[in-house]
Design an enzyme around this catalytic site. Sequence first.
Site, PDB file in Angstrom:
ATOM      1  N   TYR A  86     -12.803  -3.536  -3.320  1.00 25.55           N
ATOM      2  CA  TYR A  86     -12.303  -2.864  -2.207  1.00 25.55           C
ATOM      3  C   TYR A  86     -12.866  -1.634  -2.132  1.00 25.55           C
ATOM      4  O   TYR A  86     -13.534  -1.146  -2.484  1.00 25.55           O
ATOM      5  CB  TYR A  86     -10.546  -3.078  -2.322  1.00 25.55           C
ATOM      6  CG  TYR A  86     -10.043  -2.724  -1.170  1.00 25.55           C
ATOM      7  CD1 TYR A  86     -10.069  -3.686   0.081  1.00 25.55           C
ATOM      8  CD2 TYR A  86      -9.147  -1.967  -0.788  1.00 25.55           C
ATOM      9  CE1 TYR A  86      -9.582  -3.557   1.363  1.00 25.55           C
ATOM     10  CE2 TYR A  86      -8.407  -1.293   0.314  1.00 25.55           C
ATOM     11  CZ  TYR A  86      -8.743  -2.538   1.525  1.00 25.55           C
ATOM     12  OH  TYR A  86      -8.260  -2.155   2.711  1.00 25.55           O
ATOM     13  N   ARG A 120     -10.843   0.791  13.734  1.00 25.09           N
ATOM     14  CA  ARG A 120     -10.785   1.864  12.831  1.00 25.09           C
ATOM     15  C   ARG A 120     -10.761   1.668  11.499  1.00 25.09           C
ATOM     16  O   ARG A 120      -9.684   1.437  10.746  1.00 25.09           O
ATOM     17  CB  ARG A 120      -9.084   2.690  13.144  1.00 25.09           C
ATOM     18  CG  ARG A 120      -9.058   3.934  12.512  1.00 25.09           C
ATOM     19  CD  ARG A 120      -7.353   4.194  12.575  1.00 25.09           C
ATOM     20  NE  ARG A 120      -6.678   3.283  11.825  1.00 25.09           N
ATOM     21  CZ  ARG A 120      -6.885   3.532  10.316  1.00 25.09           C
ATOM     22  NH1 ARG A 120      -7.338   4.402   9.882  1.00 25.09           N
ATOM     23  NH2 ARG A 120      -6.072   2.543   9.558  1.00 25.09           N
ATOM     24  N   LYS A 138      -8.965  -7.493   1.442  1.00 25.63           N
ATOM     25  CA  LYS A 138      -7.380  -7.411   1.204  1.00 25.63           C
ATOM     26  C   LYS A 138      -6.894  -8.856   0.748  1.00 25.63           C
ATOM     27  O   LYS A 138      -6.012  -8.930  -0.082  1.00 25.63           O
ATOM     28  CB  LYS A 138      -6.814  -7.321   2.530  1.00 25.63           C
ATOM     29  CG  LYS A 138      -6.883  -6.036   3.124  1.00 25.63           C
ATOM     30  CD  LYS A 138      -5.795  -4.963   2.600  1.00 25.63           C
ATOM     31  CE  LYS A 138      -5.756  -3.715   3.041  1.00 25.63           C
ATOM     32  NZ  LYS A 138      -4.882  -2.766   2.698  1.00 25.63           N
ATOM     33  N   GLU A 175      -4.390  -5.159  10.293  1.00 25.55           N
ATOM     34  CA  GLU A 175      -5.269  -4.122   9.488  1.00 25.55           C
ATOM     35  C   GLU A 175      -6.190  -3.406  10.238  1.00 25.55           C
ATOM     36  O   GLU A 175      -7.069  -3.984  10.899  1.00 25.55           O
ATOM     37  CB  GLU A 175      -5.958  -5.010   8.339  1.00 25.55           C
ATOM     38  CG  GLU A 175      -6.528  -4.322   7.329  1.00 25.55           C
ATOM     39  CD  GLU A 175      -5.375  -3.617   6.229  1.00 25.55           C
ATOM     40  OE1 GLU A 175      -5.654  -2.448   6.040  1.00 25.55           O
ATOM     41  OE2 GLU A 175      -4.298  -4.257   6.080  1.00 25.55           O
ATOM     42  N   ASP A 176      -6.137  -2.048  10.090  1.00 21.62           N
ATOM     43  CA  ASP A 176      -7.147  -1.248  10.711  1.00 21.62           C
ATOM     44  C   ASP A 176      -7.258  -1.256  12.141  1.00 21.62           C
ATOM     45  O   ASP A 176      -8.553  -1.295  12.662  1.00 21.62           O
ATOM     46  CB  ASP A 176      -8.619  -1.321   9.893  1.00 21.62           C
ATOM     47  CG  ASP A 176      -8.524  -0.663   8.451  1.00 21.62           C
ATOM     48  OD1 ASP A 176      -7.780  -0.146   8.152  1.00 21.62           O
ATOM     49  OD2 ASP A 176      -9.431  -0.994   7.792  1.00 21.62           O
ATOM     50  N   ASP A 225      -0.331  -2.890   7.277  1.00 21.28           N
ATOM     51  CA  ASP A 225      -0.333  -2.346   5.996  1.00 21.28           C
ATOM     52  C   ASP A 225      -0.623  -0.741   6.010  1.00 21.28           C
ATOM     53  O   ASP A 225      -0.534  -0.052   5.223  1.00 21.28           O
ATOM     54  CB  ASP A 225      -1.458  -2.810   5.101  1.00 21.28           C
ATOM     55  CG  ASP A 225      -1.499  -2.337   3.741  1.00 21.28           C
ATOM     56  OD1 ASP A 225      -0.475  -2.276   3.244  1.00 21.28           O
ATOM     57  OD2 ASP A 225      -2.617  -2.281   3.370  1.00 21.28           O
ATOM     58  N   ASP A 226      -1.360  -0.392   7.142  1.00 18.49           N
ATOM     59  CA  ASP A 226      -1.749   1.027   7.473  1.00 18.49           C
ATOM     60  C   ASP A 226      -0.565   1.850   7.775  1.00 18.49           C
ATOM     61  O   ASP A 226      -0.614   2.986   7.340  1.00 18.49           O
ATOM     62  CB  ASP A 226      -2.706   1.164   8.461  1.00 18.49           C
ATOM     63  CG  ASP A 226      -3.755   0.362   8.440  1.00 18.49           C
ATOM     64  OD1 ASP A 226      -4.615   0.657   7.369  1.00 18.49           O
ATOM     65  OD2 ASP A 226      -4.195  -0.508   9.382  1.00 18.49           O
ATOM     66  N   ASN A 242      -9.460   7.584   2.788  1.00 16.50           N
ATOM     67  CA  ASN A 242     -10.448   6.515   2.246  1.00 16.50           C
ATOM     68  C   ASN A 242     -11.603   6.536   3.273  1.00 16.50           C
ATOM     69  O   ASN A 242     -11.448   6.717   4.344  1.00 16.50           O
ATOM     70  CB  ASN A 242      -9.712   5.061   2.154  1.00 16.50           C
ATOM     71  CG  ASN A 242      -8.606   5.389   0.965  1.00 16.50           C
ATOM     72  OD1 ASN A 242      -9.037   5.674  -0.323  1.00 16.50           O
ATOM     73  ND2 ASN A 242      -7.708   4.348   1.029  1.00 16.50           N
TER      74      ASN A 242
END
Length: 591
Positions: free
Chosen positions: A139, A192, A210, A282-283, A305-306, A447
């Site tokens: 990850y 993203r 993930k 996610e993203d 999650d973000d 990150n």
Amino acid sequence: MESTLKSLRDGESVLDLSPRSTVSGGVEDVYGEDRATEDQLVTPWTFSVASGYSLLRDPQYNKGLAFTEKERDAHYLRGLLPPTVSNQSLQEKKLMHNIRQYQVPLQKYVAMMDLQERNERLFYKLLIDNVEELLPVVYTPTVGEACQKYGSIFRRPQGLYISLKEKGKILEVLKNWPERSIQVIVVTDGERILGLGDLGCQGMGIPVGKLALYTALGGVRPSACLPVTIDVGTNNEKLLNDEFYIGLRQNRATGQEYYELLHEFMTAVKQNYGEKVLVQFEDFANHNAFELLAKYGTTHLVFNDDIQGTASVVLAGVVAALKLIGGTLPEHTFLFLGAGEAGTGIAELIALEMSKQTKTPIEESRKKIWLVDSKGLIVSSRKNSLQHFKKPWAHEHEPVNSLLEAVKVIKPTVLIGSSGVGKTFTKEVVEAMTSNNDKPLILALSNPTSQSECTAEEAYQWSEGRTIFASGSPFDPVEYKGKVYASGQANNAYIFPGFGLGLVISGAIRVHDDMLLAASEALAKQVSEENYKNGLIYPPFSNIRKISANIAANVAAKAYELGLATRLPRPQNLVEYAESCMYTPVYRNYR
């Protein structure tokens, strides 16, 4: 968070249990993957009983040289393997030795992905037993580079790719996936990826990574996990001109075309897998992330999650840090750099916890939290030009153009970076924080490592060793004036695997903010006195399975309390029940 999303849903709450949805689904441990079924004999089914060459090529059942003499006879493996019979421990020792020979992190990543495609149980055994060493490989930060180069290192497809070409046929595409009993889906549209921007179809590395953590850290069975990439094109010119790019070669679809594809996907997921499948967004880019969470939060079991995972892990760190910096949560003043999904999500959850503690309206709690975006401090004079998710944070104040100026006038006790822009916590900013506070709390969350607002070394040196520091990506311990400082990692991997497990074991059908607070509370309680003595506000990852079981139990308890759990009767000891449901990667004995 729920109060912000409710405004986008015309006041509808996740507790309303919208009549647009129905309860169905449920997953049985078909393959004997849980801890509670470790000792039972397993039949290696694929579409028929796997044997011979096909068994060695099936990652779910392959054990390599660890097949026993009896299994080699029963499953026609004689002559297909060398005569030595090994064991899983020896295989693990050999593979870790091989992986440590690689100097380049991306080579280690490729080696781990090859192992996952060859021998699934051994892959997870390595990851669980060496989590602190291998987590940065599978990850962040290595997965960021892997996504950037995904086209070049692509070997075998992992997960489902759903593009605009599949519009009108998404349910058929889902049926192409070999597993029927899916509990967790992680989906991205690649717009993203971490702090790296639009990587299009190559963002698949994120759902794959993930879900590997869902299994290794949270104990969700690999057979119940499905990575998905929604490919609507990319605006990344470099990728569009790359001959090795694996996605659609067109600019991103937006508006109605985009939302129709996403709606078809969400409808097909529920139709194929039932009400209790968790869909983790996610993203996604900010504008889509909030819209999707608001739209489907009352009809599906969805989690971003973000926005929500990051918020929960940061709140846990802040609550734990209070033992080191003193005071109660409502007594502190927060300043954020970054007002996107992560920044506003964290701010909202902190405000929610403050409001619960003080029994005051959340609007009052928000006044202790300030956000800085690319245009400066978010203040009421900018309200008309702000995106909807930033408006609750527009407080009365004269305009402030820079972070440094904001630190000087707001005098925060906690500084949180979620900007995705590296080197923004400058020496002057850290020194200003230190001049205002005896022990400032600084969280540089962006990150991968290259995008971190500052490094651990910079934070400790510029604050003369006074700061309590944690970051999104890992940093090595820092020596300053003869003392060694170990910084914590505010990694979402602390929260989302246990959170997902809690939803699965309770049969939850919606995600509520109180579940996020329950997860934060459980994580903060896992920080030991010894951790505090070392300046850490997060527990070590070496205990992550135990941490995840406690988080799962807390989340499940809250789901039962809110009436959102469907798995009845409720287990008496939720921690023990969570542990019994966790996947274990030890080899099974075959009939």
